[in-house]
Design an enzyme around this catalytic site. Structure first.
Site, PDB file in Angstrom:
ATOM      1  N   LYS A 231     105.586  50.883  53.136  1.00  0.00           N
ATOM      2  CA  LYS A 231     106.636  50.387  52.509  1.00  0.00           C
ATOM      3  C   LYS A 231     108.093  50.579  53.316  1.00  0.00           C
ATOM      4  O   LYS A 231     109.022  49.862  53.072  1.00  0.00           O
ATOM      5  CB  LYS A 231     106.994  50.982  51.107  1.00  0.00           C
ATOM      6  CG  LYS A 231     107.249  52.440  51.252  1.00  0.00           C
ATOM      7  CD  LYS A 231     107.199  53.091  49.615  1.00  0.00           C
ATOM      8  CE  LYS A 231     107.779  54.556  50.036  1.00  0.00           C
ATOM      9  NZ  LYS A 231     107.083  55.330  48.918  1.00  0.00           N
TER      10      LYS A 231
ATOM     11  N   ARG B 212     109.099  62.716  38.946  1.00  0.00           N
ATOM     12  CA  ARG B 212     109.184  61.157  39.037  1.00  0.00           C
ATOM     13  C   ARG B 212     108.053  60.772  38.226  1.00  0.00           C
ATOM     14  O   ARG B 212     107.848  61.137  37.114  1.00  0.00           O
ATOM     15  CB  ARG B 212     109.193  60.718  40.404  1.00  0.00           C
ATOM     16  CG  ARG B 212     109.645  59.291  40.707  1.00  0.00           C
ATOM     17  CD  ARG B 212     109.780  58.826  42.172  1.00  0.00           C
ATOM     18  NE  ARG B 212     108.353  58.562  42.569  1.00  0.00           N
ATOM     19  CZ  ARG B 212     108.205  57.911  43.815  1.00  0.00           C
ATOM     20  NH1 ARG B 212     109.236  57.831  44.759  1.00  0.00           N
ATOM     21  NH2 ARG B 212     107.011  57.604  44.208  1.00  0.00           N
TER      22      ARG B 212
HETATM   23  C1  LIG Z   1     106.758  56.480  49.600  1.00  0.00           C
HETATM   24  C2  LIG Z   1     105.500  57.054  49.167  1.00  0.00           C
HETATM   25  C3  LIG Z   1     104.728  57.970  49.982  1.00  0.00           C
HETATM   26  C4  LIG Z   1     104.842  58.206  51.449  1.00  0.00           C
HETATM   27  O1  LIG Z   1     105.942  58.803  51.515  1.00  0.00           O
HETATM   28  P1  LIG Z   1     106.282  59.369  52.966  1.00  0.00           P
HETATM   29  O2  LIG Z   1     107.290  60.329  53.031  1.00  0.00           O
HETATM   30  O3  LIG Z   1     107.012  58.224  53.795  1.00  0.00           O
HETATM   31  O4  LIG Z   1     105.229  59.858  53.835  1.00  0.00           O
HETATM   32  C5  LIG Z   1     103.701  58.417  49.226  1.00  0.00           C
HETATM   33  N1  LIG Z   1     103.247  58.405  47.918  1.00  0.00           N
HETATM   34  C6  LIG Z   1     104.101  57.679  47.067  1.00  0.00           C
HETATM   35  C7  LIG Z   1     103.881  57.701  45.724  1.00  0.00           C
HETATM   36  C8  LIG Z   1     105.233  56.875  47.621  1.00  0.00           C
HETATM   37  O5  LIG Z   1     105.971  56.552  46.880  1.00  0.00           O
END
Ligand SMILES: *Cc1c(COP(=O)(O)O)cnc(C)c1O
Length: 354
Positions: free
Chosen positions: A35, A130
């Site tokens: 993402k 969250r």
């Molecule tokens: C964005 C996200 C990740 C990845 O996070 P990073 O800090 O970029 O490694 C993992 N799990 C969820 C649920 C996320 O929203």
């Protein structure tokens, strides 16, 4: 076309391989999170080549982009889905994270209509506040999943650090393992995957503090930027410059360091404060808040300081440069996660894989 984003897929691949290697020593698999760069297929391919067995993205549109680019690896949605997107989700993805039993039942229906099966990762809230179920809701979720024919429970996961800034600890990981056990007891069979978080959880791997039941991480930032924002620290052994912003210089001129005249609010409604450092050489680069998160830009030349920006102008102090930028020349920056996210999303920024 400028500004442009120079992306080095080889560095992304090396970072992925290094994260996969370090996690693998503890029996932990790594899912790649796409993402942060709008799931650009070249970068996503580098994650897969580095050893990420499955890709996750928070937007169905990005998953579709990967599917259409020919990815045959499993693709999962990383944001708890909107009820309104379940049909498209079932069409495009192999699975999703979930936190609401109602969504699971609606997903079962959508999967059944489409004649498909989907994997779900049940999100547990271990304190970041969250998404996710409380531990005492896990058993009921297990029962809901047991009633589904089209929805398979692949495991349990947690998200920390993203909203509440909660850091990973052996304690909140132990709570996640407890959630797995409660889910399994409702489900009536073992739950295999325990996904202990994202980039911020790598420190538990590196410090050998990760409980051995945790067998998965979902990683974006470490692989892309070699950085752990939760600690505001670089992660040793990883490239920091797989993504570099290059902007063109459109003005170079000596100016006072303090604005002249009565001071009101700037273009974004903030009253700026400037220290008087006398007359200094400045440059303007043609990039701005419409393209990037300005405080997430770090000039590669240590002689350059970012003074500020409006929508389209980035103002730089270049007095201390050994070779000051010239009109028509370029300045380069490494990025933080927010800047990468904005720059890859902006249609005004050209993306070039080097
Ligand atoms: C964005 C996200 C990740 C990845 O996070 P990073 O800090 O970029 O490694 C993992 N799990 C969820 C649920 C996320 O929203």
């Amino acid at each position: 076309m400028y500004p442009r984003l120079l992306i080095d897929p080889a560095k992304v691949r090396e970072n992925a391989a290094e994260v996969v290697r370090r996690a693998g020593k503890l029996g932990i698999g790594v899912f790649g999170v796409t993402k942060g760069f709008c799931a650009d297929p070249v970068v996503a391919r580098a994650m897969v080549e580095g050893g990420c067995s499955l890709l996750m993205d928070s937007r169905v549109k990005n998953l579709r982009r990967l599917r259409e680019a020919g990815f045959t690896e499993p693709l999962m949605l990383l944001r708890i889905p909107m009820l309104s997107e379940l049909e498209e989700l079932v069409e495009v993805a192999d699975g999703t994270v979930v936190s609401m039993p109602e969504t699971v039942l609606a997903l079962e229906k959508a999967a059944s209509t489409a004649g498909k099966t989907l994997d779900v990762m049940v999100m547990a809230d271990v304190g970041d506040l969250r998404e996710g179920l409380w531990p005492d809701e896990m058993e009921a979720m297990g029962r809901t999943l047991a009633s589904c024919k089209r929805i398979r429970c692949m495991g349990v996961g947690t998200n920390i650090g993203c909203f509440g800034g909660v850091l990973p600890t052996p304690q909140n990981m132990a709570l996640l393992v407890e959630c797995r056990d409660r889910l399994a007891s409702g489900l009536g069979r073992p739950v295999e995957l325990v996904s202990g978080g994202a980039t911020s959880s790598i420190e538990l791997v590196d410090n050998a503090q990760m409980p051995r039941e945790v067998n998965n991480l979902r990683v974006g930032e470490a692989i892309l930027l070699g950085f752990n924002t939760g600690r505001m620290q670089a992660i040793p052994g990883l490239h920091r410059d797989a993504f570099v912003l290059e902007a063109e210089v459109v003005e170079v001129r000596v100016k006072p360091s303090k604005p002249i005249g009565l001071i009101g609010a700037d273009a974004f409604g903030k009253v700026p404060v400037f220290e008087d450092r006398g007359r200094r050489l400045r440059a303007i680069a043609a990039v701005g808040k419409q393209d990037a998160k300005i405080d997430g830009l770090t000039p590669l030349d240590p002689g350059i300081t970012v003074l500020g920006a409006s929508s389209d102008h980035l103002t730089l102090d270049v007095e201390d440069c050994t070779t000051p930028p010239v009109l028509g020349g370029f300045v380069r920056f490494t990025l933080d996660y927010g800047a990468m996210l904005a720059l890859t999303t902006s249609s005004y920024v050209e993306k070039i894989c080097v």
